[in-house]
Design a protein around this motif. Structure first.
Motif, PDB file in Angstrom:
ATOM      1  N   UNK A   1     -27.350  87.594  20.121  1.00 35.35           N
ATOM      2  CA  UNK A   1     -27.179  88.681  21.104  1.00 35.35           C
ATOM      3  C   UNK A   1     -25.699  88.953  21.390  1.00 35.35           C
ATOM      4  N   UNK A   2     -24.875  87.924  21.274  1.00 36.59           N
ATOM      5  CA  UNK A   2     -23.462  88.075  21.621  1.00 36.59           C
ATOM      6  C   UNK A   2     -22.622  88.578  20.435  1.00 36.59           C
ATOM      7  N   UNK A   3     -22.981  88.180  19.223  1.00 41.70           N
ATOM      8  CA  UNK A   3     -22.177  88.557  18.057  1.00 41.70           C
ATOM      9  C   UNK A   3     -20.944  87.685  17.862  1.00 41.70           C
ATOM     10  N   UNK A   4     -20.823  86.634  18.648  1.00 41.90           N
ATOM     11  CA  UNK A   4     -19.656  85.743  18.581  1.00 41.90           C
ATOM     12  C   UNK A   4     -20.127  84.307  18.364  1.00 41.90           C
ATOM     13  N   UNK A   5     -19.178  83.369  18.253  1.00 37.89           N
ATOM     14  CA  UNK A   5     -19.570  81.978  17.975  1.00 37.89           C
ATOM     15  C   UNK A   5     -20.171  81.292  19.201  1.00 37.89           C
ATOM     16  N   UNK A   6     -19.816  81.762  20.407  1.00 38.61           N
ATOM     17  CA  UNK A   6     -20.271  81.131  21.650  1.00 38.61           C
ATOM     18  C   UNK A   6     -19.804  79.679  21.761  1.00 38.61           C
TER      19      UNK A   6
ATOM     20  N   UNK B   1     -18.540  86.456   6.200  1.00 44.24           N
ATOM     21  CA  UNK B   1     -17.089  86.237   6.098  1.00 44.24           C
ATOM     22  C   UNK B   1     -16.310  87.263   6.919  1.00 44.24           C
ATOM     23  N   UNK B   2     -16.766  88.517   6.877  1.00 49.77           N
ATOM     24  CA  UNK B   2     -16.071  89.555   7.652  1.00 49.77           C
ATOM     25  C   UNK B   2     -16.194  89.235   9.148  1.00 49.77           C
ATOM     26  N   UNK B   3     -17.401  88.862   9.576  1.00 44.06           N
ATOM     27  CA  UNK B   3     -17.582  88.495  10.984  1.00 44.06           C
ATOM     28  C   UNK B   3     -16.637  87.357  11.379  1.00 44.06           C
ATOM     29  N   UNK B   4     -16.555  86.357  10.520  1.00 41.93           N
ATOM     30  CA  UNK B   4     -15.672  85.224  10.803  1.00 41.93           C
ATOM     31  C   UNK B   4     -14.221  85.666  10.945  1.00 41.93           C
ATOM     32  N   UNK B   5     -13.799  86.560  10.066  1.00 43.85           N
ATOM     33  CA  UNK B   5     -12.410  87.039  10.127  1.00 43.85           C
ATOM     34  C   UNK B   5     -12.167  87.856  11.405  1.00 43.85           C
TER      35      UNK B   5
ATOM     36  N   UNK C   1     -14.051  91.117  20.473  1.00 42.56           N
ATOM     37  CA  UNK C   1     -15.025  90.115  20.052  1.00 42.56           C
ATOM     38  C   UNK C   1     -14.249  88.956  19.435  1.00 42.56           C
ATOM     39  N   UNK C   2     -14.400  87.776  20.005  1.00 47.52           N
ATOM     40  CA  UNK C   2     -13.573  86.652  19.586  1.00 47.52           C
ATOM     41  C   UNK C   2     -12.119  87.015  19.823  1.00 47.52           C
ATOM     42  N   UNK C   3     -11.243  86.734  18.858  1.00 49.99           N
ATOM     43  CA  UNK C   3      -9.844  87.142  18.969  1.00 49.99           C
ATOM     44  C   UNK C   3      -9.622  88.520  18.375  1.00 49.99           C
ATOM     45  N   UNK C   4     -10.702  89.160  17.916  1.00 55.20           N
ATOM     46  CA  UNK C   4     -10.563  90.431  17.210  1.00 55.20           C
ATOM     47  C   UNK C   4     -10.879  91.625  18.084  1.00 55.20           C
ATOM     48  N   UNK C   5     -10.374  92.769  17.635  1.00 56.60           N
ATOM     49  CA  UNK C   5     -10.661  94.021  18.336  1.00 56.60           C
ATOM     50  C   UNK C   5     -11.426  94.945  17.394  1.00 56.60           C
ATOM     51  N   UNK C   6     -12.382  95.663  17.970  1.00 52.52           N
ATOM     52  CA  UNK C   6     -13.246  96.557  17.199  1.00 52.52           C
ATOM     53  C   UNK C   6     -13.169  97.939  17.828  1.00 52.52           C
ATOM     54  N   UNK C   7     -13.027  98.953  16.971  1.00 57.98           N
ATOM     55  CA  UNK C   7     -13.079 100.333  17.472  1.00 57.98           C
ATOM     56  C   UNK C   7     -14.123 101.087  16.668  1.00 57.98           C
ATOM     57  N   UNK C   8     -15.093 101.633  17.364  1.00 57.44           N
ATOM     58  CA  UNK C   8     -16.055 102.514  16.719  1.00 57.44           C
ATOM     59  C   UNK C   8     -15.604 103.947  16.956  1.00 57.44           C
ATOM     60  N   UNK C   9     -15.536 104.715  15.866  1.00 60.12           N
ATOM     61  CA  UNK C   9     -15.093 106.117  15.966  1.00 60.12           C
ATOM     62  C   UNK C   9     -16.068 106.979  15.178  1.00 60.12           C
ATOM     63  N   UNK C  10     -16.675 107.952  15.862  1.00 56.75           N
ATOM     64  CA  UNK C  10     -17.797 108.686  15.305  1.00 56.75           C
ATOM     65  C   UNK C  10     -17.469 109.655  14.164  1.00 56.75           C
ATOM     66  N   UNK C  11     -16.345 110.408  14.221  1.00 54.24           N
ATOM     67  CA  UNK C  11     -16.176 111.498  13.247  1.00 54.24           C
ATOM     68  C   UNK C  11     -16.256 111.030  11.792  1.00 54.24           C
TER      69      UNK C  11
ATOM     70  N   UNK D   1     -15.501  73.881  28.925  1.00 53.33           N
ATOM     71  CA  UNK D   1     -14.213  74.499  29.260  1.00 53.33           C
ATOM     72  C   UNK D   1     -13.895  75.701  28.395  1.00 53.33           C
ATOM     73  N   UNK D   2     -13.018  76.566  28.946  1.00 53.07           N
ATOM     74  CA  UNK D   2     -12.525  77.719  28.181  1.00 53.07           C
ATOM     75  C   UNK D   2     -11.599  77.232  27.066  1.00 53.07           C
ATOM     76  N   UNK D   3     -11.550  78.044  26.108  1.00 52.26           N
ATOM     77  CA  UNK D   3     -12.030  79.350  25.793  1.00 52.26           C
ATOM     78  C   UNK D   3     -13.521  79.297  25.460  1.00 52.26           C
ATOM     79  N   UNK D   4     -14.320  80.107  26.159  1.00 52.81           N
ATOM     80  CA  UNK D   4     -15.730  80.287  25.854  1.00 52.81           C
ATOM     81  C   UNK D   4     -15.780  81.564  25.017  1.00 52.81           C
ATOM     82  N   UNK D   5     -16.212  81.448  23.764  1.00 46.72           N
ATOM     83  CA  UNK D   5     -16.107  82.585  22.831  1.00 46.72           C
ATOM     84  C   UNK D   5     -17.305  83.520  22.953  1.00 46.72           C
ATOM     85  N   UNK D   6     -17.287  84.298  24.019  1.00 51.60           N
ATOM     86  CA  UNK D   6     -18.304  85.326  24.266  1.00 51.60           C
ATOM     87  C   UNK D   6     -17.598  86.656  24.483  1.00 51.60           C
ATOM     88  N   UNK D   7     -18.325  87.772  24.317  1.00 51.92           N
ATOM     89  CA  UNK D   7     -17.748  89.050  24.756  1.00 51.92           C
ATOM     90  C   UNK D   7     -17.530  89.004  26.265  1.00 51.92           C
TER      91      UNK D   7
END
Lengths: 240, 240, 240, 240
Positions: D112-117, C86-90, C187-197, D156-162
């Protein structure tokens, strides 16, 4: 296996003006860099230096160069703009370009990047450890998890370059800095690799791993046989 | 909400020399581009044109510009190199730059890219459909899956630019070509957006979606408050 | 200014099982992370933890979350796959995701990356210096050239992630390692930020700069209003 | 010249169930794809299909595969998760992966992509024109400015890949769509190339240029000899 025609370019001033440097590189850094490339069965190697006519980069030389390596430092300003124009044109046409160490401030690298290519530096004979961050890249074939150099000049971030297409090495320095020290770029049909190691006062261009990376980079940057784009006014391919 | 100071730059020659173009843009394309930005509560907008002293880009204007938009076509060569130097410096310091349509061949864009920025083109009043390929990017806020423009000049690949940091739009043309028509780049501390739509003979800078994208791009390209890097000789941060 | 609805997720086990950690974070790390976000006029903040039903991430919570921050370490395996789905989908639909420190090994981060997300680590109370390598990025607004943390766990390269869309921070450690410590991904329509601290045994989530970066990252990762792509069988837009 | 061990994987169901398809590919699409690779002096080629035990991808086969090509469509769901796990592991260890056409929806590519593709599609026997947008990339060696296929299924686009690490081809379709049709990714130590052409009802895997690109891609994706990263607890390299 087709032959890669390499031209190793060197400013070749430090070696002529400073005895200690001349002891490290008696025939110039270009000869140290060229030596291992000359042993490769798929490479044909010549050198060119600043004080030759046209800096050794005549139209004939450039036209028959597949990959150009570039080392400069104290005399970047003496490289003629006309020659820089020609080198840029050749890179965009497909010639590979390997920019080494202080070449970060060369006219040709700044021209290709569009940025200042500025950075932090310090001469304190520090250790450098170059970590491989992209282990699947052909430029690190035969390299371990890192390369260690005992005595180097430090270069530190912020390195004012465009984000590389692929970041291959990140360096660690004991003074507390990091540096993006192996950076791949596509520009036009050409490939560019910036590689940090190398300073006139240290025998870095005799280091096995440094030479291995340069050798790999020459192969990676060699021109391909992709299409030569046609620019300008274009007739439609479909009926309008 | 801090104010974004926008300078809309236009070559402003076609509009003065050609009656049909003057009918479409009676006050110049710059006024059409500036109009919707002027209605934004967070923007302060002025214009500058080629034939003003220093092309309207004096040190004072540049120093007080957060985002510069650029349209040029027939007189790229008349833009003084000294002004190009200053604009480049400001972009590297953080000023945003929005390059529109035929601005692809401007001195400033070619300078920032390091490539020829060449492409294919055709004037056949073709339709253009700009597809959004990165729907999560703020530049496409409020835009549908594509933007459709009934009559445009065609631009086709190969577009000789470095691979964009983010590719936002790809265009389709009925004559059979495609084009990377919305491209984001980071250069220095600055952000650059190339956006293809716009031709002097079509009323494209009245199109709702085109103006929406330019407005979004101005916000995206506005300078941040990240660190101003310190370059040059650096003392160690750790005991050596 | 629209409100960003933030959900701060925490495994919340170390704090309940270890007295020393409980002293540092008496209400759990989630409350330390949430505290500065709660003071932002444009954010609405709640928390969720592993041992709540559905880990606190019910359909209602997820549907009303704009940005999710994630901290986990000892119990990654207890996060139910159904919730990860579900989180991935969101995220693919547009929700922002901020992954903190040991969250690199969470199911959700590995799912989004497609790689092992493995790395080197060491608990030696080392200093960390995070260098800003992309000073024009909004995530470093208000940050200096680097962030210094006196005592941290070390993470070192190779960090097995896809090359980030934008690399913002690179870390230096006295033991000789470097690490890509601030990484942006679309990734998809979402944005991901990895932050180490961030480590459970150090008061890192009280550090001004760490909190500033997380706050900036929440704004950067907030969903936009770009198009919701239509997938599947599509009628032609032009006459065939 | 070391030998590249290629395994051409095919779902191999359409060809057995549909007479018209069987006429185009009497021995299955895998044999059509394998044929030109078998003629390469540096390649050793075998095939594997869904209905073989372990889908033909036993531990032995995977361990001795340098590059795996993947075609699937109607039975993605029948590929066992355990095999997908193993293929993913091998890619991360360095095995190349070439994903063809409807393989965009395979478990392994989505993993491998982490998206729906996901993407748009249409079966209308449309023309496709694949434009080269990165002419310096080795995958387009020997290819012209574009590849033209007379009859294809449209994607056609949108192709849901990174965003790809390198975008090599962009496709044009007469129905009005565009598509990122040649996409390079690094994942772990492995390289992945997604290539759109290929549909079970058209003889696309006999097309000279399509086969040339697949052949080039196999060489590009072949594993290198870069370092095998060491993960986990690490002793310091410097005195703390």
């Amino acid at each position: 296996m087709s032959t890669i025609r390499v031209t190793v370019w060197n400013e070749y001033r430090h070696e002529k003006q400073n005895e200690e440097i001349a002891e490290i590189y008696p025939d110039g850094m270009h000869e140290a860099i060229a030596a291992p490339l000359r042993t490769q069965p798929d490479m044909e190697v010549r050198t060119a230096t600043l004080d030759e006519p046209e800096h050794g980069l005549t139209d004939e030389v450039l036209a028959s160069t597949d990959v150009l390596t570039w080392w400069g430092h104290m005399a970047h300003g003496e490289v003629q703009d006309e020659i820089v124009d020609k080198v840029q044109g050749r890179v965009l046409d497909g010639m590979g370009l390997i920019v080494l160490h202080s070449g970060h401030f060369s006219k040709i690298f700044r021209r290709m990047m569009g940025t200042t290519c500025n950075l932090k530096w310090r001469e304190a004979e520090e250790k450098e450890r170059l970590w491989v961050v992209e282990p699947g890249h052909p430029i690190v074939d035969g390299i371990g998890e890192f390369i260690e150099l005992e005595h180097t000049e430090m270069y530190g971030e912020r390195f004012d370059i465009p984000q590389p297409d692929t970041l291959v090495f990140v360096s660690w320095f004991p003074g507390g800095e990091v540096f993006r020290s192996g950076c791949c770029f596509h520009r036009g049909r050409g490939k560019i690799f910036y590689f940090r190691p190398g300073h006139e006062t240290f025998p870095i261009y005799y280091h096995r791993d440094v030479l291995k990376v340069i050798t790999n980079a020459v192969r990676w940057a060699a021109p391909g046989e992709g299409p030569m784009p046609v620019f300008g006014n274009a007739k439609p391919l479909e009926r309008l």
